[in-house]
Write a protein that holds these residues in place. Sequence first.
Motif, mmCIF file in Angstrom:
data_model
loop_
_atom_site.group_PDB
_atom_site.id
_atom_site.type_symbol
_atom_site.label_atom_id
_atom_site.label_comp_id
_atom_site.label_asym_id
_atom_site.label_seq_id
_atom_site.Cartn_x
_atom_site.Cartn_y
_atom_site.Cartn_z
ATOM 1 N N SER A 19 112.030 48.045 34.817
ATOM 2 C CA SER A 19 112.605 48.048 33.475
ATOM 3 C C SER A 19 111.753 47.209 32.538
ATOM 4 O O SER A 19 111.628 45.998 32.732
ATOM 5 C CB SER A 19 114.029 47.488 33.517
ATOM 6 O OG SER A 19 114.490 47.246 32.210
ATOM 7 N N PRO A 20 111.178 47.818 31.499
ATOM 8 C CA PRO A 20 110.375 47.030 30.566
ATOM 9 C C PRO A 20 111.199 45.965 29.841
ATOM 10 O O PRO A 20 110.718 44.860 29.613
ATOM 11 C CB PRO A 20 109.806 48.057 29.600
ATOM 12 C CG PRO A 20 110.600 49.295 29.784
ATOM 13 C CD PRO A 20 111.218 49.227 31.151
ATOM 14 N N PRO A 78 118.847 50.430 34.645
ATOM 15 C CA PRO A 78 118.003 51.608 34.432
ATOM 16 C C PRO A 78 118.619 52.842 35.097
ATOM 17 O O PRO A 78 119.139 52.754 36.209
ATOM 18 C CB PRO A 78 116.685 51.257 35.114
ATOM 19 C CG PRO A 78 116.718 49.776 35.307
ATOM 20 C CD PRO A 78 118.164 49.401 35.415
ATOM 21 N N PRO A 79 118.560 53.992 34.422
ATOM 22 C CA PRO A 79 119.121 55.209 35.010
ATOM 23 C C PRO A 79 118.241 55.817 36.099
ATOM 24 O O PRO A 79 118.684 56.683 36.834
ATOM 25 C CB PRO A 79 119.248 56.158 33.816
ATOM 26 C CG PRO A 79 118.241 55.681 32.836
ATOM 27 C CD PRO A 79 118.124 54.201 33.046
ATOM 28 N N THR A 87 114.731 54.455 26.061
ATOM 29 C CA THR A 87 116.018 54.607 26.749
ATOM 30 C C THR A 87 116.700 53.258 26.921
ATOM 31 O O THR A 87 117.892 53.105 26.649
ATOM 32 C CB THR A 87 115.815 55.288 28.121
ATOM 33 O OG1 THR A 87 115.262 56.584 27.914
ATOM 34 C CG2 THR A 87 117.126 55.400 28.885
ATOM 35 N N ALA A 88 115.937 52.268 27.350
ATOM 36 C CA ALA A 88 116.499 50.933 27.558
ATOM 37 C C ALA A 88 116.969 50.320 26.236
ATOM 38 O O ALA A 88 118.043 49.712 26.175
ATOM 39 C CB ALA A 88 115.466 50.029 28.225
ATOM 40 N N LEU A 89 116.198 50.494 25.177
ATOM 41 C CA LEU A 89 116.595 49.953 23.872
ATOM 42 C C LEU A 89 117.858 50.644 23.361
ATOM 43 O O LEU A 89 118.735 49.996 22.775
ATOM 44 C CB LEU A 89 115.457 50.097 22.866
ATOM 45 C CG LEU A 89 114.225 49.242 23.162
ATOM 46 C CD1 LEU A 89 113.079 49.633 22.239
ATOM 47 C CD2 LEU A 89 114.546 47.763 23.053
ATOM 48 N N HIS A 90 117.965 51.943 23.603
ATOM 49 C CA HIS A 90 119.175 52.674 23.215
ATOM 50 C C HIS A 90 120.387 52.136 23.984
ATOM 51 O O HIS A 90 121.472 51.992 23.421
ATOM 52 C CB HIS A 90 118.991 54.179 23.466
ATOM 53 C CG HIS A 90 120.207 54.981 23.163
ATOM 54 N ND1 HIS A 90 120.616 55.255 21.881
ATOM 55 C CD2 HIS A 90 121.125 55.545 23.985
ATOM 56 C CE1 HIS A 90 121.724 55.958 21.917
ATOM 57 N NE2 HIS A 90 122.055 56.149 23.194
ATOM 58 N N GLN A 91 120.189 51.831 25.265
ATOM 59 C CA GLN A 91 121.285 51.271 26.063
ATOM 60 C C GLN A 91 121.740 49.927 25.494
ATOM 61 O O GLN A 91 122.945 49.659 25.442
ATOM 62 C CB GLN A 91 120.850 51.089 27.523
ATOM 63 C CG GLN A 91 120.747 52.379 28.304
ATOM 64 C CD GLN A 91 120.243 52.110 29.708
ATOM 65 O OE1 GLN A 91 119.050 51.925 29.912
ATOM 66 N NE2 GLN A 91 121.162 52.073 30.661
ATOM 67 N N ALA A 145 112.614 45.588 20.592
ATOM 68 C CA ALA A 145 111.565 46.596 20.371
ATOM 69 C C ALA A 145 110.335 45.953 19.734
ATOM 70 O O ALA A 145 109.200 46.244 20.128
ATOM 71 C CB ALA A 145 112.088 47.722 19.495
ATOM 72 N N ARG A 146 110.546 45.068 18.780
ATOM 73 C CA ARG A 146 109.410 44.406 18.125
ATOM 74 C C ARG A 146 108.746 43.386 19.029
ATOM 75 O O ARG A 146 107.549 43.144 18.933
ATOM 76 C CB ARG A 146 109.865 43.770 16.808
ATOM 77 C CG ARG A 146 110.188 44.851 15.778
ATOM 78 C CD ARG A 146 110.498 44.278 14.425
ATOM 79 N NE ARG A 146 111.855 43.746 14.410
ATOM 80 C CZ ARG A 146 112.236 42.683 13.724
ATOM 81 N NH1 ARG A 146 111.384 42.025 12.987
ATOM 82 N NH2 ARG A 146 113.483 42.286 13.776
#
Length: 147
Positions: A19-20, A78-79, A87-91, A145-146
């Motif tokens: 996971s990033p 993580p899915p 995807t991770a940021l959306h979660q 994200a930034r």
Amino acid sequence: MIRIRLGARGLGNVRFAVSPVGSAKDLLRLVGFSPGTLTPPWRTRAAGALSRHRLGLLAVVGGGGPLGYAPDFLRPEPPGFLTDIDTALHQIATTPRERVRYELTEAVNGHSWDPGSSHPPPRQLLRALDRGEDHFAHRLADEMARF
């Protein structure tokens, strides 16, 4: 060597994933809670990114405060094995309000900061919470994200 004995049920609950945002959360916690454990180049790069991009809320929340707890919703499950950053940021951004409220209440009331000590929760955190859990989760996702 470490041995862990698992039955079929236990093995079925094991997840292996990269996971990033999980790695970023680990870095944030080290910068905020135990910066001496990082090599100087990593510490400089991470602190520089937080400052340069004005990621104060992420630094406060991800760093864990003086008592070390950083909310778990910053490391969503993580899915799959390799999860892309979007995807991770959306979660993170869509974390249910109840979970955000619960984890931040725990942080503010003693897991990260001791309200009765010389280390109360930062005003920046409390102001962000006043805008609501949805806003808070979206803002942390944006700052992550930034970062």
